[in-house]
Design a protein around this motif. Sequence first.
Motif, short mmCIF file in Angstrom:
data_model
loop_
_atom_site.label_atom_id
_atom_site.label_comp_id
_atom_site.label_asym_id
_atom_site.label_seq_id
_atom_site.Cartn_x
_atom_site.Cartn_y
_atom_site.Cartn_z
N PRO A 94 0.80 -1.23 0.00
CA PRO A 94 0.00 0.00 0.00
C PRO A 94 0.83 1.28 0.00
CG PRO A 94 -1.03 -1.63 1.42
CD PRO A 94 0.30 -2.21 1.00
N HIS A 95 2.01 1.27 0.62
CA HIS A 95 2.84 2.48 0.66
C HIS A 95 3.32 2.90 -0.73
CE1 HIS A 95 6.25 -0.23 0.16
NE2 HIS A 95 6.95 0.83 -0.17
N ALA A 96 3.29 1.99 -1.69
CA ALA A 96 3.79 2.28 -3.04
C ALA A 96 2.78 3.05 -3.89
CB ALA A 96 4.18 0.98 -3.74
N LEU A 97 1.53 3.03 -3.50
CA LEU A 97 0.49 3.64 -4.35
C LEU A 97 0.66 5.13 -4.59
CD1 LEU A 97 -2.70 1.74 -3.21
CD2 LEU A 97 -1.46 1.50 -5.36
N PRO A 98 0.97 5.95 -3.56
CA PRO A 98 1.08 7.39 -3.85
C PRO A 98 2.06 7.72 -4.96
CG PRO A 98 0.91 7.05 -1.50
CD PRO A 98 1.07 5.68 -2.13
N ALA A 99 3.23 7.13 -4.96
CA ALA A 99 4.22 7.42 -6.00
C ALA A 99 3.71 7.02 -7.38
CB ALA A 99 5.54 6.72 -5.69
N ILE A 100 2.99 5.93 -7.47
CA ILE A 100 2.46 5.48 -8.76
C ILE A 100 1.41 6.47 -9.26
CG2 ILE A 100 1.28 3.64 -10.00
CD1 ILE A 100 2.48 1.69 -7.87
N PHE A 101 0.51 6.88 -8.37
CA PHE A 101 -0.51 7.85 -8.78
C PHE A 101 0.14 9.18 -9.17
CE2 PHE A 101 -3.60 5.01 -6.79
CZ PHE A 101 -4.65 5.12 -7.69
N GLU A 102 1.13 9.63 -8.43
CA GLU A 102 1.80 10.89 -8.75
C GLU A 102 2.49 10.82 -10.11
OE1 GLU A 102 4.23 11.44 -5.28
OE2 GLU A 102 2.59 12.40 -4.17
N ARG A 103 3.07 9.66 -10.41
CA ARG A 103 3.74 9.47 -11.70
C ARG A 103 2.76 9.62 -12.87
NH1 ARG A 103 6.46 4.96 -10.26
NH2 ARG A 103 4.98 3.45 -11.02
N HIS A 104 1.47 9.39 -12.61
CA HIS A 104 0.47 9.44 -13.67
C HIS A 104 -0.41 10.69 -13.61
CE1 HIS A 104 1.42 5.59 -15.45
NE2 HIS A 104 1.62 5.14 -14.22
N GLY A 105 0.09 11.73 -12.93
CA GLY A 105 -0.61 13.01 -12.99
C GLY A 105 -1.63 13.27 -11.90
N PHE A 106 -1.52 12.58 -10.79
CA PHE A 106 -2.41 12.81 -9.66
C PHE A 106 -1.64 13.44 -8.50
CE2 PHE A 106 -4.52 9.32 -11.87
CZ PHE A 106 -5.86 9.67 -11.80
N ASP A 107 -2.31 14.25 -7.72
CA ASP A 107 -1.80 14.69 -6.43
C ASP A 107 -2.44 13.82 -5.36
OD1 ASP A 107 -0.23 16.86 -7.35
OD2 ASP A 107 -2.03 18.11 -7.50
N VAL A 108 -1.66 13.35 -4.43
CA VAL A 108 -2.18 12.52 -3.34
C VAL A 108 -2.66 13.45 -2.24
CG1 VAL A 108 -1.63 10.75 -1.63
CG2 VAL A 108 -0.68 10.60 -3.94
N LEU A 109 -3.94 13.39 -1.94
CA LEU A 109 -4.52 14.23 -0.90
C LEU A 109 -4.48 13.57 0.47
CD1 LEU A 109 -7.66 15.56 -2.81
CD2 LEU A 109 -5.35 16.53 -2.71
N LEU A 139 6.26 -2.65 5.27
CA LEU A 139 5.78 -4.02 5.23
C LEU A 139 4.58 -4.25 6.14
CD1 LEU A 139 9.22 -5.85 5.26
CD2 LEU A 139 7.57 -5.82 3.36
N GLU A 140 4.53 -3.55 7.25
CA GLU A 140 3.48 -3.81 8.23
C GLU A 140 2.10 -3.32 7.80
OE1 GLU A 140 5.97 -4.10 12.37
OE2 GLU A 140 5.12 -2.15 11.85
N VAL A 141 2.04 -2.42 6.84
CA VAL A 141 0.74 -1.92 6.38
C VAL A 141 0.08 -2.97 5.49
CG1 VAL A 141 -0.45 -0.14 5.04
CG2 VAL A 141 1.48 0.48 6.52
N LEU A 142 -1.11 -3.41 5.90
CA LEU A 142 -1.83 -4.44 5.15
C LEU A 142 -2.91 -3.86 4.23
CD1 LEU A 142 -2.37 -7.19 7.86
CD2 LEU A 142 -0.66 -7.12 6.03
N SER A 143 -3.58 -2.83 4.68
CA SER A 143 -4.66 -2.29 3.86
C SER A 143 -4.84 -0.81 4.16
CB SER A 143 -5.97 -3.04 4.13
OG SER A 143 -6.40 -2.85 5.47
N GLY A 144 -5.47 -0.14 3.22
CA GLY A 144 -5.72 1.27 3.41
C GLY A 144 -6.36 1.89 2.20
N GLN A 145 -6.34 3.21 2.21
CA GLN A 145 -7.01 3.98 1.16
C GLN A 145 -6.10 5.12 0.74
OE1 GLN A 145 -10.33 6.81 2.17
NE2 GLN A 145 -11.47 5.28 1.04
N VAL A 146 -6.14 5.43 -0.53
CA VAL A 146 -5.46 6.62 -1.05
C VAL A 146 -6.50 7.46 -1.80
CG1 VAL A 146 -4.64 5.45 -3.16
CG2 VAL A 146 -3.45 7.47 -2.32
N VAL A 147 -6.49 8.74 -1.50
CA VAL A 147 -7.40 9.70 -2.13
C VAL A 147 -6.55 10.63 -2.98
CG1 VAL A 147 -9.12 11.51 -1.75
CG2 VAL A 147 -9.01 9.55 -0.18
#
Length: 151
Positions: A94-109, A139-147
């Motif tokens: 889950p920690h990897a998602l913000p960088a992927i979204f940012e790479r594709h033109g999103f700002d992580v709120l 590694l310890e983060v199992l689930s979450g949400q990115v806006v």
Amino acid sequence: DNERLMFLHERAESISLPDSIADVVVSNSFLEHVQDIDLIISQFARITKPGGMGIHNVDGKDHRTYIQPDIHALAFLEIPETAPLVEGCNRIRPHALPAIFERHGFDVLEQEVWERTDVTEEMRSRFAEPFRSMSKDDLEVLSGQVVVRRR
């Protein structure tokens, strides 16, 4: 409102919607099951209007735990496999998602952690790379949400 809502049943890799049409794109326990997360998020970026939002929930657990509760939630990180999907999941942390979204033109709120697990050094020593080298906190983060918001 039938003029603003439609139901589509199609592959996320090739969404038929026109560019910049969606005000909001939502995914729920989906991104961990795709072979090419960059391709999927690029499709989300393509269809999301500038200023449009995305709300994405991710379940980073080994999904075998849902039928075999004695398996640790991160057991699939021990499998030294290079295939895109292992046990039905891409093992995206889950920690990897913000960088992927940012790479594709999103700002992580916002990035919210919903569930964590303890990871011991002995457990981490059994993980395959690149997971073994990740921080304990990641590694310890199992689930979450990115806006996110489309730039």
